[in-house]
Design a protein around this motif. Structure first.
Motif, short mmCIF file in Angstrom:
data_model
loop_
_atom_site.label_atom_id
_atom_site.label_comp_id
_atom_site.label_asym_id
_atom_site.label_seq_id
_atom_site.Cartn_x
_atom_site.Cartn_y
_atom_site.Cartn_z
N ASP A 147 38.92 8.97 8.83
CA ASP A 147 39.11 7.60 9.34
C ASP A 147 40.50 7.52 9.97
OD1 ASP A 147 39.62 4.88 9.70
OD2 ASP A 147 38.56 4.29 7.88
N LYS A 190 46.31 6.28 10.04
CA LYS A 190 47.47 5.70 10.73
C LYS A 190 48.12 4.62 9.88
CE LYS A 190 46.87 6.46 15.70
NZ LYS A 190 46.47 7.82 15.47
N ARG A 191 47.30 3.84 9.17
CA ARG A 191 47.83 2.79 8.29
C ARG A 191 48.67 3.42 7.17
NH1 ARG A 191 43.35 0.41 7.88
NH2 ARG A 191 42.69 0.70 5.74
N LEU A 192 48.16 4.51 6.61
CA LEU A 192 48.90 5.21 5.54
C LEU A 192 50.21 5.79 6.10
CD1 LEU A 192 49.11 6.31 2.66
CD2 LEU A 192 47.77 8.30 3.43
N GLU A 193 50.13 6.40 7.26
CA GLU A 193 51.33 7.00 7.87
C GLU A 193 52.38 5.94 8.19
OE1 GLU A 193 49.76 9.19 11.17
OE2 GLU A 193 49.37 10.99 9.96
N SER A 194 51.93 4.73 8.56
CA SER A 194 52.88 3.66 8.88
C SER A 194 53.63 3.19 7.64
CB SER A 194 52.15 2.48 9.53
OG SER A 194 51.38 1.76 8.58
N ILE A 195 53.07 3.47 6.46
CA ILE A 195 53.74 3.15 5.20
C ILE A 195 54.69 4.29 4.81
CG2 ILE A 195 53.39 2.76 2.72
CD1 ILE A 195 50.62 1.56 3.45
N ALA A 200 47.25 -1.68 0.53
CA ALA A 200 46.47 -1.25 1.70
C ALA A 200 45.19 -0.54 1.30
CB ALA A 200 47.33 -0.34 2.58
N VAL A 237 40.90 7.82 3.36
CA VAL A 237 41.47 8.08 4.70
C VAL A 237 40.80 9.25 5.41
CG1 VAL A 237 43.71 7.14 4.03
CG2 VAL A 237 43.33 9.60 3.91
N ALA A 290 41.98 5.27 11.77
CA ALA A 290 42.69 3.99 11.60
C ALA A 290 43.32 3.92 10.21
CB ALA A 290 41.73 2.83 11.81
N ALA A 291 42.59 4.35 9.19
CA ALA A 291 43.10 4.33 7.82
C ALA A 291 44.27 5.31 7.69
CB ALA A 291 42.00 4.69 6.84
#
Length: 205
Positions: free
Chosen positions: A85, A90-95, A63, A82, A87-88
């Motif tokens: 950002d 949230k992407r990290l948190e979703s991992i 990612a 991140v 969106a970035a």
């Protein structure tokens, strides 16, 4: 499932432990452990998942290319990718979040016979999740004590401290929302006694 439903259907009693920067949460978590109460440290779980050989390194690298190495996550590089950002982030948190939840569930299974466990969650009110707990204890000290502790940390500046405070739910609001408040603006012996009293109260029912 509501908090009351959980109380009726499960053991152990799950106490969330939280508090703003410099309030002494780590010291209080250690006091719970000294009394034999198992503590799940969310930050420590993240360090394991993102450290050398960590389970999440491949997903984080995919990612955010260039953010990991042999020693695990490169914090400066990942932070730069991140920071600011949403969106970035949230992407990290979703991992990260599902993996932490999996470790937390394993911890609960391991300690299923205990009357009380503690979930040490630094950003509990900021990120949500209090409804999944049976009660929340907030660690708190006077603002002047907090400021003195935080500014004594290496690399900390008044500006950094102010920025961190801006990102956190105010201490007064945390105390108002908590089921229990643990004062660390007193002596260690007094705080330790308060923790012992709380443990007795939560395990004697």
């Amino acid at each position: 499932m509501t908090r009351d439903d959980r109380k009726a259907h499960h053991k152990p009693f799950i106490l969330g432990l939280t508090g703003s920067i410099g309030m002494g949460k780590s010291a209080v978590a250690s006091m719970f452990m000294e009394l034999g109460v198992p503590v799940f440290d969310a930050d420590a779980a993240v360090h394991v998942l993102q450290g050398p050989g960590g389970k999440l390194l491949p997903a984080i690298e995919a990612a955010f290319p260039g953010s990991t190495g042999p020693e695990g996550v490169k914090r400066a590089e990942l932070g730069a990718k991140v920071f600011g950002d949403q969106a970035a982030l949230k992407r990290l948190e979703s991992i990260v979040h599902p993996a932490v939840a999996e470790m937390r569930q394993a911890f609960l299974i391991e300690h299923a016979g205990q009357p009380l466990v503690v979930f040490d969650i630094p950003l509990l009110y900021e990120k949500g999740g209090a409804d999944l707990l049976d009660a929340v204890a907030v660690v708190s000290a006077p603002a002047a004590v907090q400021r003195e502790r935080v500014l004594a940390r290496p690399g900390m500046t008044p500006e950094k401290f102010a920025h961190i405070l801006d990102l956190q739910v105010p201490d007064s609001e945390k105390r108002a929302r908590a089921d229990h408040v643990i004062d660390t603006g007193v002596t260690l012996a007094e705080t330790r006694a308060a923790v012992g009293e709380l443990v007795n109260r939560l395990t004697s029912g």
